[in-house]
Motif scaffolding. Structure first.
Motif, mmCIF file in Angstrom:
data_model
loop_
_atom_site.group_PDB
_atom_site.id
_atom_site.type_symbol
_atom_site.label_atom_id
_atom_site.label_comp_id
_atom_site.label_asym_id
_atom_site.label_seq_id
_atom_site.Cartn_x
_atom_site.Cartn_y
_atom_site.Cartn_z
ATOM 1 N N LEU A 354 0.834 -1.200 0.000
ATOM 2 C CA LEU A 354 0.000 0.000 0.000
ATOM 3 C C LEU A 354 0.869 1.250 0.000
ATOM 4 C CD1 LEU A 354 -3.024 1.027 0.368
ATOM 5 C CD2 LEU A 354 -2.461 1.174 2.786
ATOM 6 N N GLY A 355 1.934 1.228 0.798
ATOM 7 C CA GLY A 355 2.845 2.365 0.818
ATOM 8 C C GLY A 355 3.527 2.599 -0.517
ATOM 9 N N ALA A 356 3.881 1.526 -1.208
ATOM 10 C CA ALA A 356 4.529 1.668 -2.511
ATOM 11 C C ALA A 356 3.587 2.294 -3.528
ATOM 12 C CB ALA A 356 5.024 0.310 -2.998
ATOM 13 N N TYR A 357 2.328 1.856 -3.539
ATOM 14 C CA TYR A 357 1.365 2.399 -4.504
ATOM 15 C C TYR A 357 1.049 3.862 -4.208
ATOM 16 C CZ TYR A 357 0.736 -2.580 -5.401
ATOM 17 O OH TYR A 357 0.957 -3.900 -5.689
ATOM 18 N N ILE A 358 1.008 4.223 -2.934
ATOM 19 C CA ILE A 358 0.793 5.630 -2.584
ATOM 20 C C ILE A 358 1.959 6.478 -3.070
ATOM 21 C CG2 ILE A 358 0.612 7.229 -0.631
ATOM 22 C CD1 ILE A 358 -0.952 5.088 0.856
ATOM 23 N N SER A 359 3.173 5.939 -2.989
ATOM 24 C CA SER A 359 4.335 6.685 -3.481
ATOM 25 C C SER A 359 4.294 6.891 -4.989
ATOM 26 C CB SER A 359 5.627 5.954 -3.088
ATOM 27 O OG SER A 359 5.756 4.737 -3.816
ATOM 28 N N PHE A 360 3.551 6.051 -5.708
ATOM 29 C CA PHE A 360 3.373 6.261 -7.150
ATOM 30 C C PHE A 360 2.543 7.508 -7.444
ATOM 31 C CE2 PHE A 360 3.677 1.443 -8.230
ATOM 32 C CZ PHE A 360 5.043 1.507 -8.011
ATOM 33 N N GLY A 361 1.755 7.952 -6.471
ATOM 34 C CA GLY A 361 0.822 9.043 -6.700
ATOM 35 C C GLY A 361 -0.621 8.586 -6.765
ATOM 36 N N ILE A 362 -0.876 7.283 -6.521
ATOM 37 C CA ILE A 362 -2.248 6.770 -6.496
ATOM 38 C C ILE A 362 -2.963 7.340 -5.272
ATOM 39 C CG2 ILE A 362 -3.671 4.694 -6.529
ATOM 40 C CD1 ILE A 362 -1.914 5.051 -8.988
ATOM 41 N N ASP A 363 -4.249 7.643 -5.413
ATOM 42 C CA ASP A 363 -5.019 8.242 -4.333
ATOM 43 C C ASP A 363 -5.020 7.328 -3.111
ATOM 44 O OD1 ASP A 363 -6.858 10.320 -3.337
ATOM 45 O OD2 ASP A 363 -8.310 8.695 -3.342
ATOM 46 N N ALA A 364 -4.481 7.828 -1.990
ATOM 47 C CA ALA A 364 -4.334 7.004 -0.786
ATOM 48 C C ALA A 364 -5.681 6.647 -0.176
ATOM 49 C CB ALA A 364 -3.466 7.740 0.236
ATOM 50 N N ALA A 365 -6.615 7.601 -0.155
ATOM 51 C CA ALA A 365 -7.930 7.324 0.428
ATOM 52 C C ALA A 365 -8.652 6.228 -0.339
ATOM 53 C CB ALA A 365 -8.768 8.604 0.456
ATOM 54 N N SER A 366 -8.550 6.245 -1.665
ATOM 55 C CA SER A 366 -9.198 5.203 -2.474
ATOM 56 C C SER A 366 -8.566 3.840 -2.233
ATOM 57 C CB SER A 366 -9.123 5.566 -3.958
ATOM 58 O OG SER A 366 -9.798 6.775 -4.218
ATOM 59 N N LEU A 367 -7.245 3.798 -2.086
ATOM 60 C CA LEU A 367 -6.572 2.527 -1.827
ATOM 61 C C LEU A 367 -6.996 1.934 -0.486
ATOM 62 C CD1 LEU A 367 -2.929 3.210 -3.078
ATOM 63 C CD2 LEU A 367 -4.476 1.455 -3.930
ATOM 64 N N MET A 368 -7.021 2.765 0.554
ATOM 65 C CA MET A 368 -7.421 2.264 1.875
ATOM 66 C C MET A 368 -8.886 1.839 1.884
ATOM 67 S SD MET A 368 -5.431 4.705 4.590
ATOM 68 C CE MET A 368 -6.129 6.224 3.947
ATOM 69 N N ALA A 369 -9.736 2.643 1.259
ATOM 70 C CA ALA A 369 -11.153 2.281 1.206
ATOM 71 C C ALA A 369 -11.365 0.985 0.439
ATOM 72 C CB ALA A 369 -11.949 3.416 0.559
ATOM 73 N N ALA A 370 -10.645 0.806 -0.663
ATOM 74 C CA ALA A 370 -10.785 -0.408 -1.466
ATOM 75 C C ALA A 370 -10.373 -1.643 -0.678
ATOM 76 C CB ALA A 370 -9.955 -0.291 -2.738
ATOM 77 N N SER A 371 -9.292 -1.537 0.093
ATOM 78 C CA SER A 371 -8.818 -2.695 0.855
ATOM 79 C C SER A 371 -9.780 -3.051 1.983
ATOM 80 C CB SER A 371 -7.429 -2.399 1.420
ATOM 81 O OG SER A 371 -6.807 -3.570 1.893
ATOM 82 N N VAL A 372 -10.350 -2.035 2.643
ATOM 83 C CA VAL A 372 -11.292 -2.298 3.734
ATOM 84 C C VAL A 372 -12.612 -2.846 3.195
ATOM 85 C CG1 VAL A 372 -12.611 -1.236 5.595
ATOM 86 C CG2 VAL A 372 -10.234 -0.580 5.235
ATOM 87 N N MET A 373 -13.114 -2.251 2.106
ATOM 88 C CA MET A 373 -14.394 -2.683 1.536
ATOM 89 C C MET A 373 -14.318 -4.079 0.938
ATOM 90 S SD MET A 373 -15.384 0.921 -0.293
ATOM 91 C CE MET A 373 -16.609 0.169 -1.378
ATOM 92 N N ALA A 374 -13.116 -4.493 0.529
ATOM 93 C CA ALA A 374 -12.978 -5.798 -0.122
ATOM 94 C C ALA A 374 -13.162 -6.957 0.847
ATOM 95 C CB ALA A 374 -11.616 -5.894 -0.805
ATOM 96 N N ALA A 375 -12.915 -6.739 2.156
ATOM 97 C CA ALA A 375 -12.975 -7.850 3.115
ATOM 98 C C ALA A 375 -14.380 -8.453 3.226
ATOM 99 C CB ALA A 375 -12.461 -7.384 4.480
ATOM 100 N N PRO A 376 -15.420 -7.667 3.536
ATOM 101 C CA PRO A 376 -16.757 -8.294 3.594
ATOM 102 C C PRO A 376 -17.246 -8.784 2.242
ATOM 103 C CG PRO A 376 -16.929 -5.905 3.831
ATOM 104 C CD PRO A 376 -15.477 -6.240 3.904
ATOM 105 N N CYS A 377 -16.869 -8.081 1.179
ATOM 106 C CA CYS A 377 -17.282 -8.530 -0.155
ATOM 107 C C CYS A 377 -16.625 -9.864 -0.509
ATOM 108 C CB CYS A 377 -16.915 -7.464 -1.192
ATOM 109 S SG CYS A 377 -17.465 -7.839 -2.863
ATOM 110 N N ALA A 378 -15.367 -10.054 -0.117
ATOM 111 C CA ALA A 378 -14.683 -11.321 -0.395
ATOM 112 C C ALA A 378 -15.369 -12.485 0.307
ATOM 113 C CB ALA A 378 -13.221 -11.230 0.039
ATOM 114 N N LEU A 379 -15.757 -12.293 1.563
ATOM 115 C CA LEU A 379 -16.477 -13.350 2.280
ATOM 116 C C LEU A 379 -17.832 -13.633 1.639
ATOM 117 C CD1 LEU A 379 -16.027 -12.967 6.152
ATOM 118 C CD2 LEU A 379 -15.548 -14.951 4.731
ATOM 119 N N ALA A 380 -18.532 -12.558 1.233
ATOM 120 C CA ALA A 380 -19.866 -12.733 0.645
ATOM 121 C C ALA A 380 -19.799 -13.506 -0.663
ATOM 122 C CB ALA A 380 -20.512 -11.360 0.426
#
Length: 648
Positions: A354-380
């Motif tokens: 996650l830190g490496a992708y943020i250093s690329f200039g990718i939106d940090a808030a979107s990356l963190m939100a995507a990782s958190v939102m993926a957990a319940p969706c993965a189980l479902a």
């Protein structure tokens, strides 16, 4: 009788020597440390011991030769009291510090104040649960009747469905592209249900609650002002935190190398982030957060403890690190639970990357939100594709515990985290070299073959842009941006997400620099909405190169389940890919442009030193419909940056 007395005394002495009690000085010191005093010697036959527990009044004539032993004994007896005193002093000092900081500058101390309130909330919840939990359970137990619970769940599901329909009607009236994202969710879920292993055994409670939690998290992060500000702030703090990596990498490699070479600029961030994560794991913070998230998902979705813990751990750990949390239980897990573990690994990314992708200039808030939102969706989606049909051994959390790692102290934890990451850094570097070289070779071969039939531009990216263009469109991406997004999806699936994020960062940098949107037939950048949705879609380890990593990691933990792992790994890979796509669709439903629109009339009439995205937008509007309010000098500035017929 008198004749037997010497023999009896002699037997006692021999027994004492046989039991190793001849060193009375060593026994004396040992007894003092344990809080005992010498007593009368008694025979083992009588059940006695050569030492007795210390009485409140020590024997006359016996004095401790070491006063330190008395102090140690006193401290041992009053350990709990000392602990409470130290805790009280620390809490008082922290409260005084927080009060002083708030009085001096409350805005600056706002973050610390919020974190303190969150901690106190969890502490109060824990105390209330411990004190009033049994009482509340007895009060709620009469309400747990099967029929009453069934009608309550049905009513809740109906209310949620009607609320979603009403919200979509009202919210998408001005932005119809959001309906495309909703249709994409329906399409992906229908495809996964068609490929389900056991259609009749699907737990719709797990599916609906998982998607509902994902939607609620996305709504909080993307739509609500507090959630958006909180994640933006966390993203900014992570960027500042990662900038400290330059201190170590500049010392080792030199400042010029760090600024100019990709390997020395990005890869050290992974080492630093891994060190921090290992330290947080040692102090127990990571286990606490993971357990809180897993309990929420387990209580709502009804999933098993082991699979839920692993998927929750994937928010912060990689696909091979998270299963270590449940390593002792892998051998006894069902196929459905193993499928959920694999899907969670494929649907998320590691905190170090996650830190490496943020250093690329990718939106940090979107990356963190995507990782958190993926957990319940993965189980479902995992329970949709591979429902549970076996009897699980882990229905409760009582027998599942998280360990604190193998480190003996904080320094060892930090050092081991940095050392372990060296293998990850080497793996990433080797994969980048191999995959980029392979991509260049494949493109050269395709171009050579295409030239034979008059298609010189044939390449791997071009094939992906056509094959995956419908997938990009179902995510809610504008049609003109679909070829670029489809190309990035192909890179992520067939190469890895690191290469795809690196390419996405180039598109974003060109947009921010105000480059021309089209150069010939090649699009140079994509819209902000397309960037956000692509960030969500690329957030996951689901690519063909990860199959070997997943199988190798799980097989090393449970070698006897190797055939089971190989049987379901491809199904889990497809499910993990769909999790990322559904995540992007949810972001497409919720995304709205933020920030005030630029007043181009005022903006273009000011002095500009260089181009930017705002300059490009205003200049394009000025070229298409020249306004008399725009001065000729402003048009001259636009013509200096961009070519247009009006400039002639």
């Amino acid at each position: 009788m008198e004749a037997k007395t010497p023999k009896q005394r002699e037997s006692i002495l021999l027994t004492s020597v046989a039991n190793g009690l001849e060193n009375m000085g060593a026994e004396c010191l040992e007894s003092l440390e344990e809080g005992r005093t010498p007593g009368n010697v008694s025979s083992p036959a009588e059940g006695g011991d050569s030492w007795t527990e210390a009485s409140p009044e020590p024997l006359s004539g016996w004095r401790s030769p070491r006063p330190a032993l008395r102090a140690r004994r006193f401290c041992r007896e009053h350990t709990q009291l000392f602990r409470w005193i130290c805790t009280g002093l620390l809490c008082t000092a922290f409260a005084a510090f927080l009060l002083t900081a708030s009085l001096l500058d409350f805005q600056r101390a706002l973050v610390l104040f919020v974190l303190t309130c969150v901690f106190l909330t969890f502490l109060a919840h824990s105390l209330l649960k411990r004190l009033l939990g049994p009482t509340l359970l007895r009060c709620v137990k009469p309400l747990g009747h099967y029929r009453l619970r069934l009608w309550f769940e049905r009513g809740l599901a109906l209310a949620a469905f009607l609320g979603l329909v009403l919200w979509l009607v009202l919210d998408t009236s001005q932005r119809p592209e959001q309906l495309v994202s909703f249709a994409g969710i329906c399409v992906f879920i229908s495809l996964l249900f068609a490929c389900s292993k056991h259609h009749c055994a699907v737990s719709w409670r797990a599916v609906s609650w998982g998607l509902g939690l994902q939607f609620a998290l996305g709504l909080f992060v993307i739509r609500t002002e507090p959630g958006f500000i909180a994640f933006q702030w966390m993203g900014n703090q992570i960027q500042i935190f990662l900038s400290y990596t330059n201190a170590g990498s500049s010392f080792v490699f030199g400042e010029a190398m760090v600024k100019g070479v990709f390997a020395f600029q990005v890869l050290p961030i992974i080492i630093f982030f891994s060190c921090v994560m290992s330290t947080l794991y040692y102090v127990g913070l990571m286990q606490w957060v993971i357990q809180k998230i897993s309990r929420l998902m387990q209580a709502t979705m009804g999933t098993m403890a082991t699979e839920t813990l692993s998927v929750a751990g994937n928010i912060f750990m990689s696909q091979t690190e998270a299963p270590l949390l449940i390593r002792p239980y892998l051998a006894d897990m069902t196929l459905s639970e193993i499928h959920a573990v694999m899907t969670g690994g494929y649907a998320t990314i590691a905190g170090s990357l996650l830190g490496a992708y943020i250093s690329f200039g990718i939106d940090a808030a979107s990356l963190m939100a995507a990782s958190v939102m993926a957990a319940p969706c993965a189980l479902a989606l995992s329970k949709l594709v591979y429902p549970e049909v076996e009897e699980s051994k882990f229905k409760g959390t009582e027998g599942v515990k998280l360990t604190g790692g193998d480190a003996q102290n904080l320094l060892e934890a930090a050092s081991s985290g940095a050392t372990v990451s060296v293998k990850l850094v080497g793996n990433i570097g080797a994969n980048l070299i191999a995959f980029l070289a392979l991509l260049a070779f494949v493109n050269a071969a395709l171009s050579w073959l295409g030239a034979m039939v008059g298609a010189q531009e044939l390449s791997f990216q071009l094939i992906c842009s056509y094959a995956l263009q419908p997938v990009a469109f179902l995510m809610g991406v504008a049609w003109e941006d679909c070829p670029v997004v489809a190309e990035l999806l192909g890179m992520k699936l067939f190469l890895n997400e690191f290469v795809a994020y690196q390419e996405l960062s180039r598109y974003k940098q060109r947009r921010l620099a105000g480059a021309e949107e089209w150069v010939g037939a090649k699009k140079q950048w994509i819209s902000v909405r397309a960037e956000i949705l692509t960030t969500f879609a690329l957030c996951g380890f689901a690519n063909f190169s990860s199959i070997g990593i997943m199988l190798g990691g799980l097989t090393s933990m449970a070698p006897q389940r190797k055939s089971d792992f190989s049987q379901i790994v491809l199904r889990a890979l497809c499910t993990g890919t769909c999790v990322s796509l559904v995540n992007a669709c949810v972001a497409g439903i919720l995304y709205v442009p933020r920030g005030a629109a630029v007043n181009c009339t005022t903006f273009l009439n000011t002095t500009m030193d260089g181009s930017s995205f705002e300059v490009y937008q205003c200049c394009r509007g000025a070229f298409q419909s020249p306004s008399p309010e725009v001065h000729r000098e402003a048009l001259d500035v636009c013509c200096r940056f961009y070519n247009h017929t009006i400039c002639a």
